[in-house]
Motif scaffolding. Structure first.
Motif, short mmCIF file in Angstrom:
data_model
loop_
_atom_site.label_atom_id
_atom_site.label_comp_id
_atom_site.label_asym_id
_atom_site.label_seq_id
_atom_site.Cartn_x
_atom_site.Cartn_y
_atom_site.Cartn_z
N THR A 77 0.65 -1.22 0.09
CA THR A 77 0.06 0.02 -0.25
C THR A 77 0.85 1.23 -0.02
OG1 THR A 77 -0.06 -0.17 2.37
CG2 THR A 77 -1.84 -0.96 1.19
N ILE A 78 0.35 2.45 -0.25
CA ILE A 78 0.98 3.52 -0.43
C ILE A 78 0.26 4.61 0.60
CG2 ILE A 78 -0.01 4.30 -2.46
CD1 ILE A 78 2.74 5.52 -3.25
N ASP A 79 1.11 5.17 1.45
CA ASP A 79 0.62 5.89 2.51
C ASP A 79 -0.76 5.45 3.10
OD1 ASP A 79 2.54 7.81 2.61
OD2 ASP A 79 1.79 8.98 0.68
N GLY A 80 -0.76 4.17 3.43
CA GLY A 80 -1.66 3.47 4.05
C GLY A 80 -3.19 3.03 3.17
N VAL A 81 -3.00 3.38 1.82
CA VAL A 81 -3.83 2.89 0.93
C VAL A 81 -3.53 2.17 -0.15
CG1 VAL A 81 -6.00 4.47 1.77
CG2 VAL A 81 -4.13 5.16 -0.06
#
Length: 483
Positions: free
Chosen positions: A269-273
């Motif tokens: 994921t990227i920055d949590g999403v």
RNA sequence: GGCGACGUGGCCGAGUGGUUAGGCAGAGGCCUGCAAAGCCUUGUACAGCGGUUCGAACCCGCUCGUCGCCUCCA
């Protein structure tokens, strides 16, 4: 030392026993080449790369096959992804394939992932896919309808074994498109009839059409690795439907086990999403490589277990970069001490340290490729070696060689974390640079003896601006080139 | 709704019944002309609630929460 692998099929760790002693046949689902690769691809393929590297390190002869999907991966609109890319970029479908396949290979090379031994392309294996489809029809596991061929999931009782899904569960969801030409909503296409305007199409016993997505892996894996092979790698998010369908049709076709071990990696994921095209938050590998060296991205990926998820953020990568610099410290230092000449006598216990580190590293990697824990042991090694290198006792040339050898074998050989000298510049340039920096270090040392700190600090500060950090040790000064 | 993964100290992230994970950040000290690097010292964490046990982050149950898949993406 015996290797244990978590098998997604049994959901347990199992002792690894290859079909043929000393050999490993491994297949990994490759990318659909209709766009540039992103860091999610980096996570998957770097994880697989370290597995292959480690297997080879252990002495296995590995045949590593990774396909290129250049046809048949259909969007839910019914459109082929390659055709979508062609329309978007206003080029021919095969230009799309060539463009993004080369881009993918460039990215993988830059990330230092070793090239697979065979990279078969789906469009080059249409006859094999037709043959597999035909065989499934003959065996009663597939049927033709209006020029398309579908796999009959109810004809294969093991369907759902890999992902743990039951057909009934899916029906209650009610989200699967009900096609009148299918016998069951879950039946999936082996061959799709092509309308005349569809650019990618081939002749087949069922008329003009193109292969379904899953059948390519069956056709190519069995062609190059055999009906049963050792390891099937891929991403956890493709376990269903892709791997499930792939396994079902393969085993229905051959009556044999398809892959003995399923090794599936967790998502990124990227920055949590989640990264997705629709969210527009995907980070291309090429862009990530502009900000960080390949080794830093690798260390970041390898600092979490391959099966787990990982979240990429600037903070997390920055921390990985600092850790990487620490990891490489003794290597750089040993290289410089070696070139400067070293003592003969050696009272360090380097042999014991090396043996312990190697044993621990191996033990952890043998336990389902636990790279993060193996790396923790490398940091222990760094700590011990730093104490030797920065201590008062003279360090023998043989000690330096042993340290460097461990880096070459494990840190670079297995993990791919040691950068090539001077950023791949030619050797003469690297030597010249090394000489220039050492000349400046000498001039600075002279200034320091004269207590001319204005001059010595100027040399240090300006070198720093050029990306060269000077570190004063006991007696001599070493340098470190920023990456 | 179904399937699956997971919730660890300021952050990242190992760890599946009793013994130091590791990295980053922070604090004190040593070394240094000053720095940097390195070294020494320093962090009583395990979502919540029950249960099993002599003992649980680790086993069981429930609750809350996050993420993935089921629908395009590795």
């Amino acid at each position: 030392m015996s290797l244990t692998i978590y098998n997604s099929l049994s959901r347990k760790k199992e002792a690894f026993k290859p079909i043929t002693e000393g050999e490993v046949k491994m297949y990994v689902c490759g990318p659909t080449v209709y766009d540039h690769a992103h860091v999610g691809h980096a996570k998957l393929y770097t994880s697989m790369d370290v597995i292959v590297r480690y297997l080879r390190h252990k002495g296995y002869r590995v045949t590593y096959v990774q396909n290129i999907t250049d046809v048949g991966h259909i969007l839910d609109t019914g459109e082929d992804r390659i055709l979508k890319g062609a329309r978007r970029d206003r080029i021919e479908p095969m230009q799309v394939v060539e463009t993004y396949m080369r881009s993918y290979l460039d990215d993988m090379d830059a990330l230092k992932n070793v090239r697979p031994d065979i990279m078969p392309r789906a469009a080059a294996h249409v006859p094999e896919q037709i043959e597999a489809t035909q065989k499934l029809i003959e065996l009663g596991h597939a049927y033709e309808a209006n020029g398309s061929v579908y796999f009959d999931v109810k004809s294969w009782e093991n369907y759902g074994r890999l992902s743990g899904r039951k057909i009934e569960d899916q029906e209650s969801g009610g989200r699967i498109e009900t096609r009148t030409e299918k016998r069951n909503p879950e039946d999936f296409a082996l061959w799709k009839a092509a309308p005349p305007e569809h650019i990618l199409q081939w002749g087949s016993p069922w008329g003009r059409g193109y292969p379904g997505w899953h059948i390519e892996c069956t056709a190519m894996a069995t062609k190059y690795l055999g009906e049963t092979f050792d390891i099937h790698g891929g991403g956890l998010e493709n376990m269903f439907p892709h791997n499930e369908c792939e396994m079902a049709q393969s085993e229905a076709m051959t009556g044999k086990n398809y892959s003995n071990y399923w090794v599936l990696a967790g998502s990124l994921t990227i920055d949590g999403v989640k990264m997705s095209k629709s969210l527009g938050n995907s980070l291309r590998i090429a862009d990530a490589l502009k900000k960080y060296p390949a080794e830093v991205i690798r260390l970041f990926i390898l600092s979490a277990h391959y099966r787990g998820p990982i979240d990429i953020s600037d903070d997390a990568i920055a921390a990985a970069q600092k850790g990487w610099e620490r990891l490489l410290g003794p290597y750089n230092q040993a290289q410089q001490m070696r070139s400067a000449g070293a003592a003969e006598s050696d009272d360090s216990n380097i042999d014991a340290i090396i043996a312990e580190t190697t044993a621990n590293f191996t033990k952890e990697m043998d336990d389902d490729f636990n790279a993060p824990k193996a790396i923790a042991h490398l940091f222990d090694f760094v700590h011990k070696v730093n104490t030797i290198l920065n201590g008062d006792a003279p360090v023998a040339a043989s000690t330096l060689e042993k340290i460097i050898a461990l880096y070459d074998e494990l840190v670079e050989g297995v993990l791919g974390l040691v950068p090539s000298a001077a950023g791949n510049a030619d050797e003469n340039a690297a030597d010249r640079q090394d000489g220039l920096i050492k000349l400046l270090i000498e001039l600075r040392a002279a200034a320091r003896i004269n207590k001319d700190y204005a001059t010595s600090d100027k040399i240090r500060d300006q070198l720093k601006e050029l990306g060269v950090s000077l570190e004063d040790g006991k007696g001599d000064t070493k340098y470190r080139i920023a990456s």
